[in-house]
Design an enzyme around this catalytic site. Sequence first.
Site, PDB file in Angstrom:
ATOM      1  N   SER A  41       0.827  -1.219   0.000  1.00 56.30           N
ATOM      2  CA  SER A  41       0.000   0.000   0.000  1.00 56.30           C
ATOM      3  C   SER A  41       0.854   1.259   0.000  1.00 56.30           C
ATOM      4  CB  SER A  41      -1.028   0.016   1.126  1.00 56.30           C
ATOM      5  OG  SER A  41      -0.414  -0.240   2.339  1.00 56.30           O
ATOM      6  N   ALA A  74       0.178   0.871  10.548  1.00 57.91           N
ATOM      7  CA  ALA A  74       0.836  -0.439  10.421  1.00 57.91           C
ATOM      8  C   ALA A  74       0.389  -1.174   9.153  1.00 57.91           C
ATOM      9  CB  ALA A  74       0.506  -1.280  11.657  1.00 57.91           C
ATOM     10  N   PRO A  75       1.274  -1.928   8.508  1.00 55.15           N
ATOM     11  CA  PRO A  75       2.671  -2.181   8.893  1.00 55.15           C
ATOM     12  C   PRO A  75       3.663  -1.079   8.517  1.00 55.15           C
ATOM     13  CG  PRO A  75       2.105  -3.430   6.930  1.00 55.15           C
ATOM     14  CD  PRO A  75       0.843  -2.739   7.363  1.00 55.15           C
ATOM     15  N   GLY A  76       3.236  -0.044   7.762  1.00 56.18           N
ATOM     16  CA  GLY A  76       4.166   1.083   7.595  1.00 56.18           C
ATOM     17  C   GLY A  76       4.430   1.557   6.180  1.00 56.18           C
ATOM     18  N   GLY A  77       3.629   1.110   5.226  1.00 58.30           N
ATOM     19  CA  GLY A  77       3.876   1.516   3.824  1.00 58.30           C
ATOM     20  C   GLY A  77       3.765   3.022   3.608  1.00 58.30           C
ATOM     21  N   ASP A  81      -1.027   3.356  15.545  1.00 57.98           N
ATOM     22  CA  ASP A  81      -1.684   2.075  15.226  1.00 57.98           C
ATOM     23  C   ASP A  81      -1.398   1.109  16.362  1.00 57.98           C
ATOM     24  OD1 ASP A  81      -2.491  -0.457  13.933  1.00 57.98           O
ATOM     25  OD2 ASP A  81      -2.401   0.698  12.065  1.00 57.98           O
ATOM     26  N   ASP A  95      -5.639   4.784  19.726  1.00 59.00           N
ATOM     27  CA  ASP A  95      -6.777   4.825  18.809  1.00 59.00           C
ATOM     28  C   ASP A  95      -6.662   6.077  17.930  1.00 59.00           C
ATOM     29  OD1 ASP A  95      -9.189   5.063  17.537  1.00 59.00           O
ATOM     30  OD2 ASP A  95     -10.422   4.819  19.324  1.00 59.00           O
ATOM     31  N   ASP A 142      -5.206   5.920   6.760  1.00 64.13           N
ATOM     32  CA  ASP A 142      -5.593   4.745   5.962  1.00 64.13           C
ATOM     33  C   ASP A 142      -6.315   3.727   6.850  1.00 64.13           C
ATOM     34  OD1 ASP A 142      -5.710   3.070   3.738  1.00 64.13           O
ATOM     35  OD2 ASP A 142      -3.691   2.271   4.018  1.00 64.13           O
ATOM     36  N   LYS A 154     -12.886   3.955   2.223  1.00 62.08           N
ATOM     37  CA  LYS A 154     -13.323   2.643   1.711  1.00 62.08           C
ATOM     38  C   LYS A 154     -14.807   2.775   1.395  1.00 62.08           C
ATOM     39  CE  LYS A 154      -9.381   1.590   3.733  1.00 62.08           C
ATOM     40  NZ  LYS A 154      -8.114   1.524   3.040  1.00 62.08           N
TER      41      LYS A 154
HETATM   42  C1  LIG Z   1      -5.085  -0.799   5.539  1.00 60.10           C
HETATM   43  S1  LIG Z   1      -4.150  -0.881   7.002  1.00 60.10           S
HETATM   44  C2  LIG Z   1      -3.015   0.430   6.835  1.00 60.10           C
HETATM   45  C3  LIG Z   1      -1.861   0.103   5.939  1.00 60.10           C
HETATM   46  C4  LIG Z   1      -0.807   1.176   5.979  1.00 60.10           C
HETATM   47  N1  LIG Z   1      -1.267   2.440   5.424  1.00 60.10           N
HETATM   48  C5  LIG Z   1       0.434   0.760   5.198  1.00 60.10           C
HETATM   49  O1  LIG Z   1       0.744   1.400   4.195  1.00 60.10           O
HETATM   50  O2  LIG Z   1       1.102  -0.180   5.609  1.00 60.10           O
HETATM   51  C6  LIG Z   1      -5.257  -0.265   8.178  1.00 60.10           C
HETATM   52  C7  LIG Z   1      -4.657  -0.099   9.570  1.00 60.10           C
HETATM   53  O3  LIG Z   1      -5.549   0.693  10.322  1.00 60.10           O
HETATM   54  C8  LIG Z   1      -5.440   0.309  11.659  1.00 60.10           C
HETATM   55  N2  LIG Z   1      -6.622   0.826  12.368  1.00 60.10           N
HETATM   56  C9  LIG Z   1      -7.927   0.560  12.154  1.00 60.10           C
HETATM   57  N3  LIG Z   1      -8.684   1.248  13.016  1.00 60.10           N
HETATM   58  C10 LIG Z   1      -7.816   1.976  13.800  1.00 60.10           C
HETATM   59  C11 LIG Z   1      -7.984   2.889  14.863  1.00 60.10           C
HETATM   60  N4  LIG Z   1      -9.193   3.209  15.321  1.00 60.10           N
HETATM   61  N5  LIG Z   1      -6.882   3.452  15.399  1.00 60.10           N
HETATM   62  C12 LIG Z   1      -5.642   3.169  14.950  1.00 60.10           C
HETATM   63  N6  LIG Z   1      -5.430   2.297  13.932  1.00 60.10           N
HETATM   64  C13 LIG Z   1      -6.513   1.708  13.378  1.00 60.10           C
HETATM   65  C14 LIG Z   1      -5.354  -1.199  11.593  1.00 60.10           C
HETATM   66  O4  LIG Z   1      -4.738  -1.713  12.768  1.00 60.10           O
HETATM   67  C15 LIG Z   1      -4.504  -1.415  10.351  1.00 60.10           C
HETATM   68  O5  LIG Z   1      -3.148  -1.597  10.693  1.00 60.10           O
END
Ligand SMILES: C[S@@+](CC[C@H](N)C(=O)[O-])C[C@H]1O[C@@H](n2cnc3c(N)ncnc32)[C@H](O)[C@@H]1O
Length: 366
Positions: free
Chosen positions: A189, A222-225, A241, A261, A277, A306
């Site tokens: 991502s 996470a994971p960090g992209g 995250d 959060d 994201d 989304k």
């Molecule tokens: C699609 S992934 C993100 C990928 C990230 N942008 C990357 O490039 O690696 C969505 C992330 O949102 C986090 N997430 C979802 N709801 C959250 C919240 N309320 N607070 C913090 N993180 C949240 C999830 O743990 C997940 O790691």
Amino acid sequence: MKTNLHGLLLYCRAGFERECAQEVIDHCGEAGHMVDAEAQAGSGFVLASADGRALHALARVLNWRDLAFSRQLLWRGKTVEGMSAGDRITPLVEAALDLAPAYTDFFIETPDTDTAKSLSALTRKLEGHLGQALDDAGAFTEDRTAPRLHVLFTATDRAIVALSWPGRRSEWAGGIPRLRMPHEAPSRSTLKLAEAFHSLLTEEEQLRLLKPGMTAVDLGAAPGGWTWQLVSRHIHVTAVDNGPMKGDLLETGLVLHKREDGFRFVPRKPVDWLVCDMVEQPRRVAALVARWVAQGLCQHAIFNLKLPMKRRYDELQLCTDVIAEALESVDKKHELRFRQLYHDREEVTGYLGVPGKAPSARKKRR
Ligand SMILES: C[S@@+](CC[C@H](N)C(=O)[O-])C[C@H]1O[C@@H](n2cnc3c(N)ncnc32)[C@H](O)[C@@H]1O
């Protein structure tokens, strides 16, 4: 330059033809022109039509950047049908010259669908011959304001001939950015944010708004992209995250990981950028991003929405309204842009920012 426009041709992600058609109808309507649009589900493109006067007026104002669901915005001429396998070139050159007298260059393309991809062996074979024939016919010009020719093959014997205007089109063939996946990045991502920078910001904005030493918060990091993209530009990131960050990001000294959060996190000091994201309801993410910008917690934001399976266009309209209302309630000028990126699936990516301050006037010498 005199052109013979028959309508518009818009490229989109296969499955999003209805949204693409609806958006162009609404957008042209706002500009005061009625257009009709035909969308065949799964085709990867939309044909729109209007009367000649409206088409010429729209050709001066429409820009692909203003259309979230269009990867490319073209003005079509004739559709060449029933081409013989022995000579496809002659009718294509005739249709090109019927549409406009001269072009800077040309793209030969296919829709972005599995079926149409089988045509790419044919288009590759034709490319050199078509270029030569256009050159022989005097169809190229050095004038950089001239249009580019696009030939969209939809079957072995059928192609739509169209043109695009510089400054109002995507510069990528098929409207699809070719971005290299950096092997050190923690997730694919990462390409989404890289593409968002390219397609939601102008080149001037990319240089001005993404500078080393700037600060950012990445919600749902996470994971960090996405964090990786910012760090690669030497931007300091607070990555929020509960999940773990992958790779060597934390060792760069540019990343602070907060297991919190994302909806409750508040930065200690305002940052330049918010990126987000999180997989959440789009209107909830829209409201969150709008609040950050309205409260001055960040100047610029890139965020992913989304979309639901049904009423995707309506949901995007609703998110646009949520953001506009939040910013208008604090009387803040803003720029809001959306795009369904090539790397987006059932999603769109947005940019929200406050326009920069005008450069301060140089002090007069005493
Ligand atoms: C699609 S992934 C993100 C990928 C990230 N942008 C990357 O490039 O690696 C969505 C992330 O949102 C986090 N997430 C979802 N709801 C959250 C919240 N309320 N607070 C913090 N993180 C949240 C999830 O743990 C997940 O790691």
